[in-house]
Design an enzyme around this catalytic site. Structure first.
Site, PDB file in Angstrom:
ATOM      1  CG  HIS A 212      52.079  32.434  34.109  1.00 45.43           C
ATOM      2  ND1 HIS A 212      51.417  31.476  33.388  1.00 45.43           N
ATOM      3  CD2 HIS A 212      51.451  33.602  33.823  1.00 45.43           C
ATOM      4  CE1 HIS A 212      50.451  32.043  32.698  1.00 45.43           C
ATOM      5  NE2 HIS A 212      50.449  33.326  32.937  1.00 45.43           N
TER       6      HIS A 212
ATOM      7  CG  ASN B 282      48.632  30.780  29.141  1.00 44.64           C
ATOM      8  OD1 ASN B 282      47.475  30.603  29.509  1.00 44.64           O
ATOM      9  ND2 ASN B 282      49.310  31.877  29.411  1.00 44.64           N
TER      10      ASN B 282
ATOM     11  CD  GLU C 174      51.846  27.705  34.118  1.00 42.73           C
ATOM     12  OE1 GLU C 174      51.262  26.796  33.517  1.00 42.73           O
ATOM     13  OE2 GLU C 174      52.180  28.767  33.559  1.00 42.73           O
TER      14      GLU C 174
ATOM     15  CB  SER D 241      50.822  34.886  30.136  1.00 43.30           C
ATOM     16  OG  SER D 241      50.583  36.151  29.658  1.00 43.30           O
TER      17      SER D 241
HETATM   18  N1  CAA Z   1      40.417  39.995  45.420  1.00 41.26           N
HETATM   19  C1  CAA Z   1      39.494  39.527  46.261  1.00 41.26           C
HETATM   20  N2  CAA Z   1      38.255  39.222  45.871  1.00 41.26           N
HETATM   21  C2  CAA Z   1      37.981  39.422  44.568  1.00 41.26           C
HETATM   22  C3  CAA Z   1      38.893  39.896  43.642  1.00 41.26           C
HETATM   23  C4  CAA Z   1      40.146  40.221  44.125  1.00 41.26           C
HETATM   24  N3  CAA Z   1      41.084  40.753  43.340  1.00 41.26           N
HETATM   25  N4  CAA Z   1      38.304  39.973  42.433  1.00 41.26           N
HETATM   26  C5  CAA Z   1      37.051  39.564  42.597  1.00 41.26           C
HETATM   27  N5  CAA Z   1      36.854  39.244  43.883  1.00 41.26           N
HETATM   28  C6  CAA Z   1      35.666  38.794  44.545  1.00 41.26           C
HETATM   29  C7  CAA Z   1      34.410  39.250  43.861  1.00 41.26           C
HETATM   30  O1  CAA Z   1      34.179  40.619  44.103  1.00 41.26           O
HETATM   31  C8  CAA Z   1      33.399  38.369  44.542  1.00 41.26           C
HETATM   32  O2  CAA Z   1      33.095  38.894  45.794  1.00 41.26           O
HETATM   33  P1  CAA Z   1      31.580  39.187  46.254  1.00 41.26           P
HETATM   34  O3  CAA Z   1      31.008  37.821  46.454  1.00 41.26           O
HETATM   35  O4  CAA Z   1      31.773  39.922  47.507  1.00 41.26           O
HETATM   36  O5  CAA Z   1      30.925  39.975  45.165  1.00 41.26           O
HETATM   37  C9  CAA Z   1      34.207  37.095  44.811  1.00 41.26           C
HETATM   38  O6  CAA Z   1      35.570  37.417  44.590  1.00 41.26           O
HETATM   39  C10 CAA Z   1      33.864  35.969  43.931  1.00 41.26           C
HETATM   40  O7  CAA Z   1      33.531  36.488  42.658  1.00 41.26           O
HETATM   41  P2  CAA Z   1      32.582  35.672  41.715  1.00 41.26           P
HETATM   42  O8  CAA Z   1      31.211  35.574  42.259  1.00 41.26           O
HETATM   43  O9  CAA Z   1      32.787  36.214  40.344  1.00 41.26           O
HETATM   44  O10 CAA Z   1      33.248  34.237  41.926  1.00 41.26           O
HETATM   45  P3  CAA Z   1      33.045  32.912  41.205  1.00 41.26           P
HETATM   46  O11 CAA Z   1      32.787  31.904  42.220  1.00 41.26           O
HETATM   47  O12 CAA Z   1      32.115  33.078  40.071  1.00 41.26           O
HETATM   48  O13 CAA Z   1      34.521  32.633  40.639  1.00 41.26           O
HETATM   49  C11 CAA Z   1      36.350  32.870  39.173  1.00 41.26           C
HETATM   50  C12 CAA Z   1      35.181  33.573  39.865  1.00 41.26           C
HETATM   51  C13 CAA Z   1      37.354  32.392  40.203  1.00 41.26           C
HETATM   52  C14 CAA Z   1      36.988  33.928  38.290  1.00 41.26           C
HETATM   53  C15 CAA Z   1      35.788  31.650  38.389  1.00 41.26           C
HETATM   54  O14 CAA Z   1      34.768  32.071  37.542  1.00 41.26           O
HETATM   55  C16 CAA Z   1      36.854  30.982  37.575  1.00 41.26           C
HETATM   56  O15 CAA Z   1      37.612  30.170  38.073  1.00 41.26           O
HETATM   57  N6  CAA Z   1      36.937  31.340  36.280  1.00 41.26           N
HETATM   58  C17 CAA Z   1      37.979  30.855  35.404  1.00 41.26           C
HETATM   59  C18 CAA Z   1      39.106  31.837  35.437  1.00 41.26           C
HETATM   60  C19 CAA Z   1      40.275  31.349  34.656  1.00 41.26           C
HETATM   61  O16 CAA Z   1      40.278  30.327  33.999  1.00 41.26           O
HETATM   62  N7  CAA Z   1      41.347  32.141  34.733  1.00 41.26           N
HETATM   63  C20 CAA Z   1      42.560  31.846  34.001  1.00 41.26           C
HETATM   64  C21 CAA Z   1      42.641  32.783  32.873  1.00 41.26           C
HETATM   65  S1  CAA Z   1      43.996  32.378  31.847  1.00 41.26           S
HETATM   66  C22 CAA Z   1      45.254  33.214  32.520  1.00 41.26           C
HETATM   67  O17 CAA Z   1      45.165  33.975  33.432  1.00 41.26           O
HETATM   68  C23 CAA Z   1      46.553  32.912  31.914  1.00 41.26           C
HETATM   69  C24 CAA Z   1      47.169  34.000  31.150  1.00 41.26           C
HETATM   70  O18 CAA Z   1      48.384  34.035  31.155  1.00 41.26           O
HETATM   71  C25 CAA Z   1      46.411  34.956  30.307  1.00 41.26           C
END
Ligand code: CAA
Length: 277
Positions: A133, A183, A145, A112
């Site tokens: 990424h 990022n 990405e 990342s």
């Molecule tokens: N595979 C399949 N399903 C999964 C899963 C996986 N690995 N992980 C979780 N789920 C499931 C959950 O168990 C849940 O299922 P149930 O309904 O059966 O319980 C379902 O997916 C949805 O979970 P949520 O209810 O938590 O879903 P949500 O609608 O609240 O969305 C989210 C969750 C997509 C994470 C949303 O909150 C979101 O978009 N958040 C922002 C995340 C973000 O910005 N990520 C980027 C981080 S930065 C990065 O990654 C860069 C880096 O380099 C560090």
């Protein structure tokens, strides 16, 4: 197409899950057989749940084999590395992959914040190295990405792009610059969010509510840092700061203290919030 994934932590397991979901033969490599089996079990559980919810009709977990041997990735078309975010271990792994894989295997890194070009510089066939990424959680976040390093060939780049599409992602093309696209913007923004905790003396809960209800974020910044891991976020901030020297990139002391204290977020059960395991 056969896909290899090295490292089945949160990101690697998510990527392997996407490959299985896409119907691709997948080899996942972990350091111990037990870690590999645990990851396979988690992936199976998530996919089973998707079937139950009617999101997919079926899947074949038999497409995923796990191994402790890098040599078992020899005949993969693309290998995606998702190991620890540190340059030397990544370079060492790429040297090993170069030794064992076919000459036309594309070697991708999910880093990342490290430089894809620097990772590629460890091997003599740097033209086959690109960045892929993914975002956390990889199965749920639509973006990938596709990062072109200094010496990446067009062929390797387009193979990675096509794989991103095959995995059901929205790929975007970019060059190997610190933080790539998302990022570069998101890390200083999250650092601002943490600084405002102290400046505005707002609570963690209210800051999260502010960004969710005032800026339309799907989750609050503190929830997001807990999801990503304070250690991962601090590391990425330090990498950006080292390269760009913009004050906003430097990790806020509050986050460094949290990471040092082991308050890593969801993965340790404590970060800004406390989580049940
Ligand atoms: N595979 C399949 N399903 C999964 C899963 C996986 N690995 N992980 C979780 N789920 C499931 C959950 O168990 C849940 O299922 P149930 O309904 O059966 O319980 C379902 O997916 C949805 O979970 P949520 O209810 O938590 O879903 P949500 O609608 O609240 O969305 C989210 C969750 C997509 C994470 C949303 O909150 C979101 O978009 N958040 C922002 C995340 C973000 O910005 N990520 C980027 C981080 S930065 C990065 O990654 C860069 C880096 O380099 C560090």
């Amino acid at each position: 197409m056969k896909v290899g994934v090295v490292g089945l932590g949160a990101m690697g397991a998510g990527i392997a899950q996407l490959a299985v979901e896409a119907g691709l033969e997948t080899v996942g490599r972990e350091v111990t057989a037990e870690l590999g089996e645990k990851a396979r079990g988690r992936i199976d559980g998530f996919l089973k749940r998707k079937v139950e919810k009617g999101q997919i009709e079926a899947y074949d977990i038999g497409l995923l084999t796990t191994t402790t041997e890098v040599a078992d990735l020899a005949d993969c078309d693309v290998v995606i590395e998702a190991i620890v975010e540190s340059l030397e271990p990544k370079q060492e792994l790429f040297r090993e992959l170069e030794r064992v894989c076919r000459p036309d295997t594309v070697l991708a890194t999910n880093t990342s914040a490290l430089s894809v070009t620097e990772i590629a510089s460890a091997i003599s066939s740097a033209e086959r190295v690109v960045g892929m990424h993914f975002f956390n959680p990889a199965p749920l976040m639509p973006l990938v990405e596709i990062v072109r390093a200094e010496l990446s060939s067009d062929e390797a780049f387009e193979t990675a792009y096509a794989l991103g599409e095959k995995l059901g992602k929205h790929p975007i093309r970019c060059h190997d610059t610190p933080g790539f696209v998302v990022n570069r913007v998101l890390i200083p923004l999250l650092n601002d969010c943490v600084r405002v905790l102290d400046e505005a003396r707002v609570s963690v809960e209210d800051l999260d509510a502010g960004m969710k209800h005032g800026a339309g974020w799907p989750m609050g910044p503190c929830e997001l840092i807990d999801l990503v891991g304070t250690d991962v976020h601090v590391h990425a901030s330090e990498a950006l700061w080292a390269k760009l020297r913009e004050p906003r990139m430097a990790a806020p002391p509050r986050l460094v203290a949290m990471a040092n204290a082991g308050l890593l977020g969801r993965k340790t059960g404590r970060g800004f919030y406390t989580y049940e395991s």
